[in-house]
Motif scaffolding. Structure first.
Motif, PDB file in Angstrom:
ATOM      1  N   VAL A  45       0.856  -1.179   0.000  1.00  0.00           N
ATOM      2  CA  VAL A  45       0.000   0.000   0.000  1.00  0.00           C
ATOM      3  C   VAL A  45       0.895   1.232   0.000  1.00  0.00           C
ATOM      4  O   VAL A  45       1.583   1.522   0.976  1.00  0.00           O
ATOM      5  N   ALA A  46       0.899   1.931  -1.116  1.00  0.00           N
ATOM      6  CA  ALA A  46       1.810   3.067  -1.263  1.00  0.00           C
ATOM      7  C   ALA A  46       1.395   4.212  -0.353  1.00  0.00           C
ATOM      8  O   ALA A  46       2.220   4.895   0.234  1.00  0.00           O
ATOM      9  N   GLY A  47       0.100   4.442  -0.254  1.00  0.00           N
ATOM     10  CA  GLY A  47      -0.360   5.540   0.585  1.00  0.00           C
ATOM     11  C   GLY A  47      -1.840   5.419   0.803  1.00  0.00           C
ATOM     12  O   GLY A  47      -2.575   5.060  -0.105  1.00  0.00           O
ATOM     13  N   ALA A  48      -2.275   5.692   1.992  1.00  0.00           N
ATOM     14  CA  ALA A  48      -3.679   5.518   2.306  1.00  0.00           C
ATOM     15  C   ALA A  48      -4.546   6.466   1.481  1.00  0.00           C
ATOM     16  O   ALA A  48      -5.642   6.111   1.077  1.00  0.00           O
ATOM     17  N   SER A  49      -4.033   7.657   1.202  1.00  0.00           N
ATOM     18  CA  SER A  49      -4.850   8.641   0.501  1.00  0.00           C
ATOM     19  C   SER A  49      -5.052   8.240  -0.957  1.00  0.00           C
ATOM     20  O   SER A  49      -6.152   8.321  -1.483  1.00  0.00           O
ATOM     21  N   THR A  50      -3.971   7.798  -1.617  1.00  0.00           N
ATOM     22  CA  THR A  50      -4.102   7.425  -3.015  1.00  0.00           C
ATOM     23  C   THR A  50      -4.945   6.170  -3.147  1.00  0.00           C
ATOM     24  O   THR A  50      -5.696   6.012  -4.088  1.00  0.00           O
ATOM     25  N   ARG A  51      -4.811   5.305  -2.161  1.00  0.00           N
ATOM     26  CA  ARG A  51      -5.585   4.079  -2.200  1.00  0.00           C
ATOM     27  C   ARG A  51      -7.066   4.397  -2.049  1.00  0.00           C
ATOM     28  O   ARG A  51      -7.902   3.862  -2.765  1.00  0.00           O
ATOM     29  N   ALA A  52      -7.372   5.286  -1.124  1.00  0.00           N
ATOM     30  CA  ALA A  52      -8.765   5.626  -0.895  1.00  0.00           C
ATOM     31  C   ALA A  52      -9.366   6.290  -2.130  1.00  0.00           C
ATOM     32  O   ALA A  52     -10.492   6.011  -2.504  1.00  0.00           O
ATOM     33  N   SER A  53      -8.579   7.145  -2.780  1.00  0.00           N
ATOM     34  CA  SER A  53      -9.123   7.864  -3.925  1.00  0.00           C
ATOM     35  C   SER A  53      -9.354   6.928  -5.100  1.00  0.00           C
ATOM     36  O   SER A  53     -10.185   7.204  -5.960  1.00  0.00           O
ATOM     37  N   SER A  54      -8.617   5.833  -5.142  1.00  0.00           N
ATOM     38  CA  SER A  54      -8.802   4.913  -6.254  1.00  0.00           C
ATOM     39  C   SER A  54     -10.010   4.005  -6.026  1.00  0.00           C
ATOM     40  O   SER A  54     -10.540   3.433  -6.956  1.00  0.00           O
ATOM     41  N   LEU A  55     -10.426   3.913  -4.794  1.00  0.00           N
ATOM     42  CA  LEU A  55     -11.537   3.022  -4.486  1.00  0.00           C
ATOM     43  C   LEU A  55     -12.856   3.769  -4.375  1.00  0.00           C
ATOM     44  O   LEU A  55     -13.903   3.241  -4.688  1.00  0.00           O
ATOM     45  N   GLU A  56     -12.769   5.001  -3.933  1.00  0.00           N
ATOM     46  CA  GLU A  56     -13.996   5.749  -3.699  1.00  0.00           C
ATOM     47  C   GLU A  56     -14.247   6.727  -4.844  1.00  0.00           C
ATOM     48  O   GLU A  56     -13.315   7.186  -5.497  1.00  0.00           O
ATOM     49  N   PRO A  57     -15.490   7.045  -5.083  1.00  0.00           N
ATOM     50  CA  PRO A  57     -15.783   8.112  -6.040  1.00  0.00           C
ATOM     51  C   PRO A  57     -15.225   9.435  -5.552  1.00  0.00           C
ATOM     52  O   PRO A  57     -14.993   9.617  -4.363  1.00  0.00           O
ATOM     53  N   GLY A  58     -14.977  10.338  -6.479  1.00  0.00           N
ATOM     54  CA  GLY A  58     -14.362  11.612  -6.137  1.00  0.00           C
ATOM     55  C   GLY A  58     -15.228  12.439  -5.214  1.00  0.00           C
ATOM     56  O   GLY A  58     -16.395  12.135  -5.000  1.00  0.00           O
ATOM     57  N   PRO A  59     -14.640  13.490  -4.681  1.00  0.00           N
ATOM     58  CA  PRO A  59     -15.377  14.372  -3.763  1.00  0.00           C
ATOM     59  C   PRO A  59     -16.623  14.947  -4.405  1.00  0.00           C
ATOM     60  O   PRO A  59     -17.603  15.224  -3.735  1.00  0.00           O
ATOM     61  N   CYS A  60     -16.573  15.140  -5.701  1.00  0.00           N
ATOM     62  CA  CYS A  60     -17.759  15.662  -6.377  1.00  0.00           C
ATOM     63  C   CYS A  60     -18.738  14.519  -6.617  1.00  0.00           C
ATOM     64  O   CYS A  60     -18.524  13.669  -7.473  1.00  0.00           O
ATOM     65  N   GLY A  61     -19.796  14.501  -5.845  1.00  0.00           N
ATOM     66  CA  GLY A  61     -20.756  13.425  -5.984  1.00  0.00           C
ATOM     67  C   GLY A  61     -21.605  13.551  -7.226  1.00  0.00           C
ATOM     68  O   GLY A  61     -22.298  12.619  -7.627  1.00  0.00           O
ATOM     69  N   ALA A  62     -21.565  14.714  -7.863  1.00  0.00           N
ATOM     70  CA  ALA A  62     -22.426  14.931  -9.019  1.00  0.00           C
ATOM     71  C   ALA A  62     -21.908  14.216 -10.258  1.00  0.00           C
ATOM     72  O   ALA A  62     -22.666  13.622 -11.000  1.00  0.00           O
ATOM     73  N   CYS A  63     -20.608  14.288 -10.476  1.00  0.00           N
ATOM     74  CA  CYS A  63     -20.081  13.738 -11.721  1.00  0.00           C
ATOM     75  C   CYS A  63     -18.980  12.723 -11.493  1.00  0.00           C
ATOM     76  O   CYS A  63     -18.542  12.074 -12.428  1.00  0.00           O
ATOM     77  N   GLY A  64     -18.498  12.596 -10.245  1.00  0.00           N
ATOM     78  CA  GLY A  64     -17.443  11.633  -9.986  1.00  0.00           C
ATOM     79  C   GLY A  64     -16.060  12.149 -10.321  1.00  0.00           C
ATOM     80  O   GLY A  64     -15.118  11.381 -10.368  1.00  0.00           O
ATOM     81  N   ALA A  65     -15.941  13.445 -10.572  1.00  0.00           N
ATOM     82  CA  ALA A  65     -14.613  14.006 -10.847  1.00  0.00           C
ATOM     83  C   ALA A  65     -13.704  13.807  -9.645  1.00  0.00           C
ATOM     84  O   ALA A  65     -14.151  13.875  -8.510  1.00  0.00           O
ATOM     85  N   PRO A  66     -12.431  13.541  -9.897  1.00  0.00           N
ATOM     86  CA  PRO A  66     -11.512  13.282  -8.797  1.00  0.00           C
ATOM     87  C   PRO A  66     -11.351  14.464  -7.873  1.00  0.00           C
ATOM     88  O   PRO A  66     -11.044  14.303  -6.700  1.00  0.00           O
ATOM     89  N   ARG A  67     -11.525  15.655  -8.387  1.00  0.00           N
ATOM     90  CA  ARG A  67     -11.442  16.816  -7.520  1.00  0.00           C
ATOM     91  C   ARG A  67     -12.618  17.734  -7.773  1.00  0.00           C
ATOM     92  O   ARG A  67     -13.063  17.911  -8.906  1.00  0.00           O
ATOM     93  N   ARG A  68     -13.105  18.296  -6.703  1.00  0.00           N
ATOM     94  CA  ARG A  68     -14.210  19.235  -6.843  1.00  0.00           C
ATOM     95  C   ARG A  68     -13.746  20.407  -7.686  1.00  0.00           C
ATOM     96  O   ARG A  68     -12.645  20.909  -7.510  1.00  0.00           O
ATOM     97  N   GLY A  69     -14.552  20.829  -8.644  1.00  0.00           N
ATOM     98  CA  GLY A  69     -14.192  21.937  -9.505  1.00  0.00           C
ATOM     99  C   GLY A  69     -13.894  21.484 -10.919  1.00  0.00           C
ATOM    100  O   GLY A  69     -13.983  22.245 -11.865  1.00  0.00           O
ATOM    101  N   MET A  70     -13.563  20.208 -11.091  1.00  0.00           N
ATOM    102  CA  MET A  70     -13.255  19.713 -12.428  1.00  0.00           C
ATOM    103  C   MET A  70     -14.500  19.605 -13.290  1.00  0.00           C
ATOM    104  O   MET A  70     -14.416  19.507 -14.506  1.00  0.00           O
ATOM    105  N   CYS A  71     -15.634  19.608 -12.642  1.00  0.00           N
ATOM    106  CA  CYS A  71     -16.869  19.477 -13.414  1.00  0.00           C
ATOM    107  C   CYS A  71     -17.540  20.836 -13.594  1.00  0.00           C
ATOM    108  O   CYS A  71     -18.638  20.927 -14.098  1.00  0.00           O
ATOM    109  N   GLY A  72     -16.869  21.897 -13.168  1.00  0.00           N
ATOM    110  CA  GLY A  72     -17.418  23.233 -13.356  1.00  0.00           C
ATOM    111  C   GLY A  72     -18.233  23.725 -12.199  1.00  0.00           C
ATOM    112  O   GLY A  72     -18.811  24.799 -12.246  1.00  0.00           O
ATOM    113  N   GLU A  73     -18.262  22.921 -11.129  1.00  0.00           N
ATOM    114  CA  GLU A  73     -19.044  23.338  -9.973  1.00  0.00           C
ATOM    115  C   GLU A  73     -18.360  24.485  -9.264  1.00  0.00           C
ATOM    116  O   GLU A  73     -17.137  24.445  -9.111  1.00  0.00           O
TER     117      GLU A  73
END
Ligand SMILES: [Zn+2]
Length: 73
Positions: A45-73
């Motif tokens: 396990v390289a890092g808990a944060s990268t692992r979590a991000s690969s398993l969970e949908p992104g912070p933006c629940g609307a479009c699943g973008a890895p980071r909030r703001g990538m979908c124009g929100e």
């Protein structure tokens, strides 16, 4: 010892399995289906944060973008 991650194609459950032999087959822990897709091998396990991000949908629940703001929100 190699650990492989699988996703069940029948019910979508993700699970990890340690393969004790190359010919070992994985079956879904939830429904027992053998229609499972091998996702990746996890040797360490390289890092808990990268692992979590690969398993969970992104912070933006609307479009699943890895980071909030990538979908124009
Ligand atoms: Zn399943």
């Amino acid at each position: 010892m190699p650990i492989f991650e699988y996703r069940c194609q029948a019910c979508g459950t993700k699970f990890e399995k340690i393969l004790t032999s190359p010919s070992a087959e994985a079956a879904c822990k939830a429904c027992g289906s053998r229609r499972v897709e091998k996702l990746l091998s996890v040797f360490a396990v390289a890092g808990a944060s990268t692992r979590a991000s690969s398993l969970e949908p992104g912070p933006c629940g609307a479009c699943g973008a890895p980071r909030r703001g990538m979908c124009g929100e």
